[in-house]
Motif scaffolding. Structure first.
Motif, short mmCIF file in Angstrom:
data_model
loop_
_atom_site.label_atom_id
_atom_site.label_comp_id
_atom_site.label_asym_id
_atom_site.label_seq_id
_atom_site.Cartn_x
_atom_site.Cartn_y
_atom_site.Cartn_z
N ILE A 52 -9.39 -20.54 3.24
CA ILE A 52 -8.73 -19.46 2.48
C ILE A 52 -7.48 -19.01 3.23
O ILE A 52 -7.55 -18.62 4.40
CB ILE A 52 -9.68 -18.27 2.26
CG1 ILE A 52 -10.94 -18.71 1.51
CG2 ILE A 52 -8.97 -17.17 1.49
CD1 ILE A 52 -11.95 -17.60 1.30
N VAL A 53 -6.36 -19.09 2.54
CA VAL A 53 -5.10 -18.55 3.07
C VAL A 53 -4.97 -17.13 2.52
O VAL A 53 -4.88 -16.94 1.29
CB VAL A 53 -3.90 -19.40 2.65
CG1 VAL A 53 -2.60 -18.76 3.13
CG2 VAL A 53 -4.04 -20.81 3.20
N THR A 54 -5.01 -16.14 3.39
CA THR A 54 -5.01 -14.75 2.96
C THR A 54 -3.67 -14.08 3.26
O THR A 54 -2.91 -14.52 4.12
CB THR A 54 -6.12 -13.96 3.68
OG1 THR A 54 -5.83 -13.92 5.08
CG2 THR A 54 -7.47 -14.63 3.48
N PHE A 55 -3.40 -13.03 2.51
CA PHE A 55 -2.28 -12.16 2.85
C PHE A 55 -2.74 -10.72 2.69
O PHE A 55 -3.30 -10.33 1.68
CB PHE A 55 -1.04 -12.46 2.00
CG PHE A 55 -1.26 -12.47 0.51
CD1 PHE A 55 -1.14 -11.30 -0.25
CD2 PHE A 55 -1.59 -13.65 -0.15
CE1 PHE A 55 -1.33 -11.33 -1.62
CE2 PHE A 55 -1.78 -13.67 -1.52
CZ PHE A 55 -1.65 -12.51 -2.26
N ASP A 56 -2.55 -9.95 3.77
CA ASP A 56 -2.92 -8.55 3.75
C ASP A 56 -1.67 -7.69 3.77
O ASP A 56 -0.55 -8.19 3.59
CB ASP A 56 -3.86 -8.22 4.91
CG ASP A 56 -3.25 -8.56 6.25
OD1 ASP A 56 -2.01 -8.75 6.33
OD2 ASP A 56 -4.01 -8.62 7.25
N ASP A 57 -1.85 -6.40 3.99
CA ASP A 57 -0.70 -5.50 3.94
C ASP A 57 0.32 -5.81 5.04
O ASP A 57 1.53 -5.63 4.85
CB ASP A 57 -1.17 -4.05 4.05
CG ASP A 57 -1.89 -3.59 2.78
OD1 ASP A 57 -1.33 -3.82 1.69
OD2 ASP A 57 -2.99 -3.04 2.87
N ALA A 99 -5.26 -7.65 0.80
CA ALA A 99 -4.51 -6.42 1.05
C ALA A 99 -5.18 -5.25 0.32
O ALA A 99 -5.43 -5.32 -0.89
CB ALA A 99 -3.07 -6.56 0.58
N GLU A 100 -5.44 -4.20 1.06
CA GLU A 100 -6.06 -3.01 0.46
C GLU A 100 -5.17 -2.42 -0.62
O GLU A 100 -5.65 -1.90 -1.63
CB GLU A 100 -6.33 -1.96 1.54
CG GLU A 100 -7.44 -2.34 2.52
CD GLU A 100 -8.82 -2.23 1.90
OE1 GLU A 100 -8.95 -1.63 0.82
OE2 GLU A 100 -9.77 -2.76 2.50
N SER A 101 -3.85 -2.49 -0.42
CA SER A 101 -2.92 -1.87 -1.37
C SER A 101 -2.95 -2.54 -2.74
O SER A 101 -2.62 -1.92 -3.75
CB SER A 101 -1.49 -1.91 -0.82
OG SER A 101 -1.08 -3.25 -0.61
N LEU A 102 -3.34 -3.82 -2.80
CA LEU A 102 -3.35 -4.54 -4.08
C LEU A 102 -4.66 -4.36 -4.85
O LEU A 102 -4.74 -4.72 -6.02
CB LEU A 102 -3.09 -6.03 -3.83
CG LEU A 102 -1.75 -6.37 -3.17
CD1 LEU A 102 -1.57 -7.88 -3.06
CD2 LEU A 102 -0.59 -5.77 -3.96
#
Length: 575
Positions: free
Chosen positions: A73-78, A283-286
């Protein structure tokens, strides 16, 4: 149930045995009646939320299945979004990300990000990358509000919906594999499309049953959609092709790498080779998070678990989470109701148990049974078989409670009965006499004694003596009317309470008792009065001078002594 609300005389004199038999017979109907009640409540979903919470607990108790080697899994966070400086990511950033992943020779790439609109700069480059990457699957949202996929890619081969089915408590426990559109066309989910394409490269293709059950055979696995006839989700929305999610673990089952590391080249160069690469937000914001049995997890992990479930089932024979038909649940409920009834009945038959032992035994039985049921459910779950526990547990407890109440009533009645003669015992006799004495109305008492009973025992033995007492007791019992109580006073003595009965009427009852006992014609070779068993009776009636029921009994006893002095085998009254 109180004796004050029944006719205890009729119950004790005539109906106690019939009542006990009815109680015993009704016990066998309890499991069936409870099963009908519990299954009815289950159909309306009254236990469903509790059952689902217990299912979550089973997932949490089960150990992790380890790292899934086929998925990255390629993730993106804030922090990744902040580094890029813009959300949604510009098209050139997405194009670079996919190109970099593609260079690692993955078997499939799943983009769990909506790209329905251009985000300049780089739209033309992203379009070229999408169109030149046939092993790329892009997300769409089908259910309103819908989000369309990019219009320039091959919809049939490169698009899958990411809609999820959420239970009433907001938790995702089911995977949606396909949906039938209003025009009859079937569209497939993001997860199933990736899984099927992966399996195609392994020469594994689905074989769909032509029957109504829509069973799918896929490699070493076989699964069918959730059905209202199955346990667990009978009252839930079963639209589309749904299957229970058999989660592998919380999050540690999938190798993750950040988008920033990919763009900066900080990752092992063989990381993606021949694997499925999912790209999704953490990302928590999404707010792309869902509740799972393990708590809140990113949506991309929902898809990863479902993809892993399908592929592992087809290749490794990892089982799908199974349930059983509702008719089997009914049998299971009846079985545990029967266990509750049988277990409690067994303890209540232990008449020699002290009160503390009785309570301890009941509590131990209930605890061990409930732990056993939980253990059965847990062990079954370890083999990927979901055995709903809440309806069964409710049926067990309800049947146990009802059994305690019913059989408790039986033994409460029995505690007032003399064990040998099956008429009222001394305790109940004294209580009933005291109650009637307090009314200060006409009340008469008869005390009876079997003539020369010690000699009878010496001649025939104690077992014959017991039989004699039983016959005499029944003769006395049959001599009194409803509203009159016959009881064993002690040893070979019996007594009768006659409410609302005058002295003359009491004498007539006593004479009837003497005659009925004599008519039994029980041989008594040692009797000094007759060749058969006879009875002497003393009669007394309440007067204003009697200060307590004891005074009345003393007078009846004196009358009995008088009858014996007059030659026995007769009745005499206290005047």
């Amino acid at each position: 149930m109180s004796f004050n609300h029944l006719n205890p005389l009729r119950l004790l004199n005539k109906g106690i045995i019939r009542t006990v038999n009815k109680l015993q017979a009704s016990i066998f109907t309890i499991p069936i009646l409870i099963a009908i009640l519990i299954c009815s409540l289950q159909i309306f979903g009254l236990f469903q939320l509790l059952e689902l919470k217990f299912l979550d607990r089973l997932f949490q108790l089960r150990s992790s299945e380890g790292l899934e080697p086929r998925i990255v899994i390629v993730t993106f966070d804030d922090s990744d979004i902040a580094k890029v400086g813009k959300w949604p990511f510009p098209d050139d950033v997405v194009a670079k990300l996919i190109t970099t992943v593609k260079e690692g020779n993955p078997r499939l790439i799943g983009l769990d990000v909506y790209r329905n609109l251009p985000v300049e700069p780089g739209f033309d480059e992203l379009k070229r990358v999408f169109q030149s990457t046939p092993n790329l699957i892009v997300a769409e949202k089908f259910v309103n509000p819908s989000v369309l996929p990019p219009s320039y890619i091959d919809y049939e081969n490169q698009v899958g919906f990411v809609d999820t089915v959420v239970d009433q408590d907001g938790t995702v426990r089911r995977g949606l594999l396909s949906i039938e559109k209003p025009n009859g066309k079937i569209i497939y989910s993001f997860s199933i499309k990736i899984a099927l394409k992966y399996l195609e490269s392994e020469n594994i293709f689905p074989q769909i049953s032509s029957g109504d059950d829509r069973t799918v055979v896929l490699g070493k696995s076989k699964f069918a959609p959730l059905d209202p006839s199955q346990t667990g989700y009978g009252s839930e929305d079963n639209g589309g092709y749904q299957t229970l999610l058999n989660y592998r673990c919380l999050r540690e089952c999938f190798q993750e790498v950040s988008t920033t590391d990919i763009l900066d080249g900080n990752y092992p160069k063989n990381l993606f080779r021949n694997r499925i690469v999912l790209i999704g937000s953490t990302a928590e914001s999404l707010r792309d998070f869902f509740f799972s049995p393990y708590g809140k997890i990113p949506g991309v992990h929902i898809h990863a678990n479902l993809i892993s479930q399908i592929i592992s089932g087809a290749i490794d024979k990892r089982p799908f989470l199974q349930t059983y038909p509702k008719w089997m649940e009914g049998i299971w409920i009846v079985l545990w109701s029967s266990i509750g009834v049988g277990g409690i009945s067994g303890f209540l038959r232990g008449g020699n148990l002290a009160k503390t032992q009785f309570i301890t035994g009941i509590l131990t039985f209930l605890l061990i049974s409930m732990l056993g049921l939980v253990l059965i459910s847990y062990v079954s779950f370890l083999f990927s078989f979901w055995v709903p526990i809440v309806p069964t547990l409710c049926s067990f407890l309800l049947s146990s409670v009802i059994s305690i109440i019913q059989l408790g009533e039986k033994f409460r009645y029995a505690s007032n009965i003399d064990e040998l003669t099956q008429i009222a015992n001394r305790r109940y006799f004294d209580r009933f006499l005291g109650k009637n004495f307090q009314t200060k109305q006409n009340l008469s008492v008869i005390i009876c004694d079997v003539d020369h009973f010690k000699l009878y025992n010496d001649s025939y033995g104690h077992q014959a003596g017991d039989t004699c007492l039983q016959q005499v007791a029944q003769a006395i019992n049959e001599s009194v009317r409803i509203g009159e109580l016959a009881g064993r006073y002690g040893g070979e003595e019996f007594a009768v309470i006659l409410p609302h009965t005058s002295y003359e009427a009491a004498l007539a009852v006593a004479d009837r008792i003497v005659t009925n006992v004599r008519n039994l014609n029980i041989p008594h070779k040692s009797s000094k009065t007759s060749s058969i068993v006879t009875l002497s009776c003393g009669v007394a009636s309440m007067t204003a001078e009697d200060s307590s029921s004891l005074d009345l009994l003393i007078k009846a006893d004196r009358a009995l002594y008088k009858a014996k002095e007059q030659g026995r085998n007769r009745s005499a009254g206290y005047v």
